[in-house]
Write an enzyme that holds these catalytic residues in place. Structure first.
Site, PDB file in Angstrom:
ATOM      1  N   HIS A  14      -3.883 -19.342  -6.762  1.00 35.95           N
ATOM      2  CA  HIS A  14      -2.757 -19.076  -5.835  1.00 35.95           C
ATOM      3  C   HIS A  14      -2.773 -17.594  -5.470  1.00 35.95           C
ATOM      4  O   HIS A  14      -2.438 -16.738  -6.288  1.00 35.95           O
ATOM      5  CB  HIS A  14      -1.407 -19.432  -6.471  1.00 35.95           C
ATOM      6  CG  HIS A  14      -0.235 -19.173  -5.569  1.00 35.95           C
ATOM      7  ND1 HIS A  14       0.685 -20.143  -5.252  1.00 35.95           N
ATOM      8  CD2 HIS A  14       0.171 -18.062  -4.908  1.00 35.95           C
ATOM      9  CE1 HIS A  14       1.595 -19.632  -4.443  1.00 35.95           C
ATOM     10  NE2 HIS A  14       1.309 -18.364  -4.215  1.00 35.95           N
ATOM     11  N   HIS A  16      -2.292 -14.523  -2.113  1.00 36.30           N
ATOM     12  CA  HIS A  16      -1.988 -14.103  -0.738  1.00 36.30           C
ATOM     13  C   HIS A  16      -2.964 -13.013  -0.341  1.00 36.30           C
ATOM     14  O   HIS A  16      -2.956 -11.930  -0.944  1.00 36.30           O
ATOM     15  CB  HIS A  16      -0.545 -13.583  -0.650  1.00 36.30           C
ATOM     16  CG  HIS A  16       0.460 -14.633  -1.009  1.00 36.30           C
ATOM     17  ND1 HIS A  16       0.996 -15.490  -0.082  1.00 36.30           N
ATOM     18  CD2 HIS A  16       0.981 -14.987  -2.202  1.00 36.30           C
ATOM     19  CE1 HIS A  16       1.825 -16.329  -0.692  1.00 36.30           C
ATOM     20  NE2 HIS A  16       1.827 -16.042  -1.980  1.00 36.30           N
ATOM     21  N   LEU A  17      -3.786 -13.301   0.661  1.00 31.51           N
ATOM     22  CA  LEU A  17      -4.793 -12.312   1.083  1.00 31.51           C
ATOM     23  C   LEU A  17      -4.401 -11.572   2.352  1.00 31.51           C
ATOM     24  O   LEU A  17      -5.061 -10.609   2.731  1.00 31.51           O
ATOM     25  CB  LEU A  17      -6.156 -12.989   1.307  1.00 31.51           C
ATOM     26  CG  LEU A  17      -6.990 -13.260   0.058  1.00 31.51           C
ATOM     27  CD1 LEU A  17      -8.278 -14.003   0.438  1.00 31.51           C
ATOM     28  CD2 LEU A  17      -7.325 -11.968  -0.676  1.00 31.51           C
ATOM     29  N   ARG A  18      -3.337 -12.066   3.040  1.00 28.12           N
ATOM     30  CA  ARG A  18      -2.915 -11.449   4.308  1.00 28.12           C
ATOM     31  C   ARG A  18      -4.064 -11.481   5.319  1.00 28.12           C
ATOM     32  O   ARG A  18      -4.968 -12.292   5.212  1.00 28.12           O
ATOM     33  CB  ARG A  18      -2.397 -10.007   4.094  1.00 28.12           C
ATOM     34  CG  ARG A  18      -1.386  -9.845   2.947  1.00 28.12           C
ATOM     35  CD  ARG A  18      -0.202 -10.767   3.039  1.00 28.12           C
ATOM     36  NE  ARG A  18       0.832 -10.397   2.065  1.00 28.12           N
ATOM     37  CZ  ARG A  18       1.745 -11.242   1.592  1.00 28.12           C
ATOM     38  NH1 ARG A  18       1.744 -12.520   1.968  1.00 28.12           N
ATOM     39  NH2 ARG A  18       2.667 -10.820   0.748  1.00 28.12           N
ATOM     40  N   ASN A  42       0.591 -18.568   4.439  1.00 32.18           N
ATOM     41  CA  ASN A  42       1.836 -18.059   5.039  1.00 32.18           C
ATOM     42  C   ASN A  42       1.608 -16.765   5.823  1.00 32.18           C
ATOM     43  O   ASN A  42       2.246 -15.750   5.583  1.00 32.18           O
ATOM     44  CB  ASN A  42       2.938 -17.888   3.982  1.00 32.18           C
ATOM     45  CG  ASN A  42       2.618 -16.854   2.913  1.00 32.18           C
ATOM     46  OD1 ASN A  42       1.454 -16.599   2.622  1.00 32.18           O
ATOM     47  ND2 ASN A  42       3.632 -16.247   2.330  1.00 32.18           N
ATOM     48  N   LYS A 100       0.131 -26.860   1.564  1.00 34.73           N
ATOM     49  CA  LYS A 100       1.189 -26.122   0.891  1.00 34.73           C
ATOM     50  C   LYS A 100       2.545 -26.519   1.452  1.00 34.73           C
ATOM     51  O   LYS A 100       2.775 -26.455   2.664  1.00 34.73           O
ATOM     52  CB  LYS A 100       0.952 -24.620   1.118  1.00 34.73           C
ATOM     53  CG  LYS A 100       2.057 -23.727   0.609  1.00 34.73           C
ATOM     54  CD  LYS A 100       2.021 -23.585  -0.897  1.00 34.73           C
ATOM     55  CE  LYS A 100       3.228 -22.820  -1.386  1.00 34.73           C
ATOM     56  NZ  LYS A 100       2.916 -21.726  -2.263  1.00 34.73           N
ATOM     57  N   HIS A 137       5.803 -24.783  -3.411  1.00 32.84           N
ATOM     58  CA  HIS A 137       6.730 -23.719  -3.799  1.00 32.84           C
ATOM     59  C   HIS A 137       8.012 -24.441  -4.195  1.00 32.84           C
ATOM     60  O   HIS A 137       8.761 -24.911  -3.338  1.00 32.84           O
ATOM     61  CB  HIS A 137       6.976 -22.740  -2.642  1.00 32.84           C
ATOM     62  CG  HIS A 137       7.861 -21.597  -3.030  1.00 32.84           C
ATOM     63  ND1 HIS A 137       7.416 -20.314  -3.145  1.00 32.84           N
ATOM     64  CD2 HIS A 137       9.183 -21.563  -3.376  1.00 32.84           C
ATOM     65  CE1 HIS A 137       8.410 -19.532  -3.543  1.00 32.84           C
ATOM     66  NE2 HIS A 137       9.491 -20.262  -3.678  1.00 32.84           N
ATOM     67  N   HIS A 175       3.337 -21.320  -9.391  1.00 26.66           N
ATOM     68  CA  HIS A 175       4.039 -20.188 -10.005  1.00 26.66           C
ATOM     69  C   HIS A 175       5.333 -20.607 -10.689  1.00 26.66           C
ATOM     70  O   HIS A 175       6.424 -20.163 -10.326  1.00 26.66           O
ATOM     71  CB  HIS A 175       4.277 -19.038  -9.012  1.00 26.66           C
ATOM     72  CG  HIS A 175       4.733 -19.442  -7.632  1.00 26.66           C
ATOM     73  ND1 HIS A 175       5.815 -20.245  -7.415  1.00 26.66           N
ATOM     74  CD2 HIS A 175       4.246 -19.132  -6.419  1.00 26.66           C
ATOM     75  CE1 HIS A 175       5.964 -20.400  -6.109  1.00 26.66           C
ATOM     76  NE2 HIS A 175       5.025 -19.741  -5.485  1.00 26.66           N
ATOM     77  N   LEU A 220       9.351 -14.035  -5.601  1.00 25.81           N
ATOM     78  CA  LEU A 220       9.937 -15.372  -5.577  1.00 25.81           C
ATOM     79  C   LEU A 220       8.915 -16.385  -6.043  1.00 25.81           C
ATOM     80  O   LEU A 220       7.765 -16.296  -5.613  1.00 25.81           O
ATOM     81  CB  LEU A 220      10.429 -15.715  -4.166  1.00 25.81           C
ATOM     82  CG  LEU A 220      11.706 -14.973  -3.750  1.00 25.81           C
ATOM     83  CD1 LEU A 220      12.001 -15.216  -2.270  1.00 25.81           C
ATOM     84  CD2 LEU A 220      12.899 -15.399  -4.605  1.00 25.81           C
ATOM     85  N   ASP A 248      -0.461 -15.353  -7.650  1.00 23.93           N
ATOM     86  CA  ASP A 248       0.557 -15.127  -6.629  1.00 23.93           C
ATOM     87  C   ASP A 248       0.599 -13.648  -6.237  1.00 23.93           C
ATOM     88  O   ASP A 248       1.653 -13.133  -5.844  1.00 23.93           O
ATOM     89  CB  ASP A 248       1.938 -15.608  -7.082  1.00 23.93           C
ATOM     90  CG  ASP A 248       2.912 -15.742  -5.921  1.00 23.93           C
ATOM     91  OD1 ASP A 248       2.456 -15.787  -4.759  1.00 23.93           O
ATOM     92  OD2 ASP A 248       4.132 -15.766  -6.172  1.00 23.93           O
ATOM     93  N   HIS A 252       2.772  -6.155  -0.267  1.00 21.88           N
ATOM     94  CA  HIS A 252       3.631  -5.732   0.847  1.00 21.88           C
ATOM     95  C   HIS A 252       3.530  -4.227   0.935  1.00 21.88           C
ATOM     96  O   HIS A 252       3.446  -3.547  -0.090  1.00 21.88           O
ATOM     97  CB  HIS A 252       5.094  -6.110   0.591  1.00 21.88           C
ATOM     98  CG  HIS A 252       5.356  -7.578   0.661  1.00 21.88           C
ATOM     99  ND1 HIS A 252       5.660  -8.231   1.828  1.00 21.88           N
ATOM    100  CD2 HIS A 252       5.348  -8.533  -0.302  1.00 21.88           C
ATOM    101  CE1 HIS A 252       5.836  -9.524   1.584  1.00 21.88           C
ATOM    102  NE2 HIS A 252       5.648  -9.735   0.292  1.00 21.88           N
ATOM    103  N   ALA A 264       9.960  -9.889  -0.954  1.00 22.15           N
ATOM    104  CA  ALA A 264       9.579 -10.492  -2.237  1.00 22.15           C
ATOM    105  C   ALA A 264       8.068 -10.514  -2.358  1.00 22.15           C
ATOM    106  O   ALA A 264       7.372 -10.898  -1.421  1.00 22.15           O
ATOM    107  CB  ALA A 264      10.116 -11.912  -2.312  1.00 22.15           C
TER     108      ALA A 264
HETATM  109  C1  NCD Z   1       4.990 -14.362  -1.415  1.00 19.21           C
HETATM  110  C2  NCD Z   1       4.557 -13.528  -0.213  1.00 19.21           C
HETATM  111  O1  NCD Z   1       4.902 -12.348  -0.157  1.00 19.21           O
HETATM  112  O2  NCD Z   1       3.858 -14.060   0.656  1.00 19.21           O
HETATM  113  N1  NCD Z   1       6.013 -13.672  -2.115  1.00 19.21           N
HETATM  114  C3  NCD Z   1       6.359 -13.839  -3.415  1.00 19.21           C
HETATM  115  O3  NCD Z   1       7.334 -13.252  -3.854  1.00 19.21           O
HETATM  116  N2  NCD Z   1       5.641 -14.598  -4.225  1.00 19.21           N
HETATM  117  C4  NCD Z   1       5.411 -15.720  -0.989  1.00 19.21           C
HETATM  118  C5  NCD Z   1       5.495 -16.720  -2.119  1.00 19.21           C
HETATM  119  O4  NCD Z   1       4.497 -17.108  -2.698  1.00 19.21           O
HETATM  120  O5  NCD Z   1       6.611 -17.143  -2.449  1.00 19.21           O
HETATM  121 ZN    ZN Z   2       2.750 -17.160  -3.384  1.00 17.92          ZN
END
Ligand code: NCD
Ligand code: ZN
Length: 346
Positions: A14, A16-18, A42, A100, A137, A175, A220, A248, A252, A264
């Site tokens: 899990h 997030h690579l943006r 996302n 997802k 989620h 998560h 989150l 996760d 940011h 988050a």
């Molecule tokens: C994630 C994000 O920033 O994309 N943020 C987080 O707090 N985990 C989104 C997510 O997985 O809930």
């Molecule tokens: Zn996530």
């Protein structure tokens, strides 16, 4: 006391690579540790189709450091309008590993998510039929439900009925953060598993308020109580095949977290395996790290285990205060602090 720890190369189930410059900034951190990662969809706009996932995958492959054979495992973002035919396209692609489910409004960039689970009933049925896993989620979004109770409520209101209705569907409860979630996963039917992040193993919710408000510990689902953390530690270090690694890691830009309304997400990709090693060592269970990090995930997803290894060495090193990220910086988990394990560069 061991000074070195060698394990089969792990995967991150899990992540997030943006995109764009941000992707180029964070991908090397993941690619040096993990062979594969399940890439969250996302983005803005979200990755809702196989065609969009194919393009995103190409951008990730192009951003890999020279010589890296890191493999992105793609996911589709379910919306109220996702069709069963899109599930067929995803399955036929060979590179989409799951879909997802973001309850609309549950987290960062989830506004296009599913408003009511009954709207995607035919999609879930097709996923079960085609054996495509569902990543969830797991939080309700109702205003009247306390933010710390949202995962527990989700289990009863949505997850338990969903798992019963779609009995053949493989589900990853992502998560997880509570003792209730651990208990649910352990006693659920076959085909239910969960990922656990480093922050939920290492911190309880006090950390967000230690000496003042600390936005870099806000993610989150939000950090929970100490008994919840203990239950997660027991589960992760038990060797139980239903629990596996998913960081996760969610970068940011600094100014978007250090703000009146901060985003988050916790960035952990710079030291993910080291952070997990610390948690496992405190439990006296370093010997179970390999099952959690490298075996249980591929077994659940029915993918081959990796064949190469990584080595962690016991040595103190200081985490930088920030890393470059797009046009700004990202503050990593444990910024400025000392870690006691370090990945040996291969
Ligand atoms: C994630 C994000 O920033 O994309 N943020 C987080 O707090 N985990 C989104 C997510 O997985 O809930
Ligand atoms: Zn996530």
């Amino acid at each position: 006391m061991h000074d070195h720890l060698t394990l089969l190369r792990p995967d991150d189930w899990h992540l997030h690579l943006r995109d764009g410059e941000a992707l180029r900034a964070v991908l090397p951190h993941t690619a040096r540790q993990f062979a594969r990662a399940v890439v969250m969809p996302n983005l803005k706009p979200p990755v809702t189709t196989t065609a969009l996932a194919a393009e995103y995958r190409q951008r990730i492959l192009a951003a890999r450091p020279a010589g890296s054979d890191f493999e992105p495992l793609m996911t589709l973002y379910l919306t109220d309008r996702t069709s069963p035919e899109e599930i067929d396209r995803a399955c036929d692609s060979g590179f989409v590993i799951g879909c997802k489910l973001y309850p609309a409004g549950a987290t960062t960039h989830s506004d296009a998510g599913v408003t009511d689970i009954s709207r995607i009933d035919a999609v879930l049925a097709r996923m079960a039929e085609r054996n495509l896993p569902l990543q969830i989620h797991g939080e309700v979004t109702a205003d009247e439900i306390d933010v710390f109770d949202r995962e527990r409520e989700f289990i009863e209101r949505t997850l338990r009925p969903l798992a019963a209705r779609h009995a053949g569907l493989r589900v990853i409860f992502e998560h997880i953060t509570t003792a209730a979630a651990v208990e649910f996963v352990q006693s659920a039917r076959e085909g239910i598993a969960a990922t656990i992040t480093p922050q939920h193993l290492l911190y309880n919710r006090n950390e967000m308020f230690r000496g003042g408000i600390r936005p870099h510990f806000y993610c989150l689902p939000v950090l929970k109580t100490e008994p919840d953390r203990q239950a997660l530690l027991e589960a992760a270090t038990s060797g139980h095949r239903r629990f596996f690694l998913g960081t996760d890691s969610a970068p940011h830009e600094r100014h978007t977290k250090e703000a009146a309304c901060g985003c988050a997400g916790i960035y952990s990709a710079h030291a993910a395996l080291e952070l997990y090693a610390e948690a496992f060592e405190r439990m006296g269970r370093l010997d179970r790290l390999e099952a959690f990090a490298s075996l249980n995930g591929p077994d659940f997803y029915r993918l081959p285990r990796n064949t190469t290894t990584v080595t962690l060495r016991r040595t103190n090193w200081q985490v930088p205060q920030a890393y470059a990220f797009g046009s700004g910086t990202v503050v990593p988990m444990r910024a400025g602090e000392t870690l006691s394990w370090q990945l040996v560069e291969s």
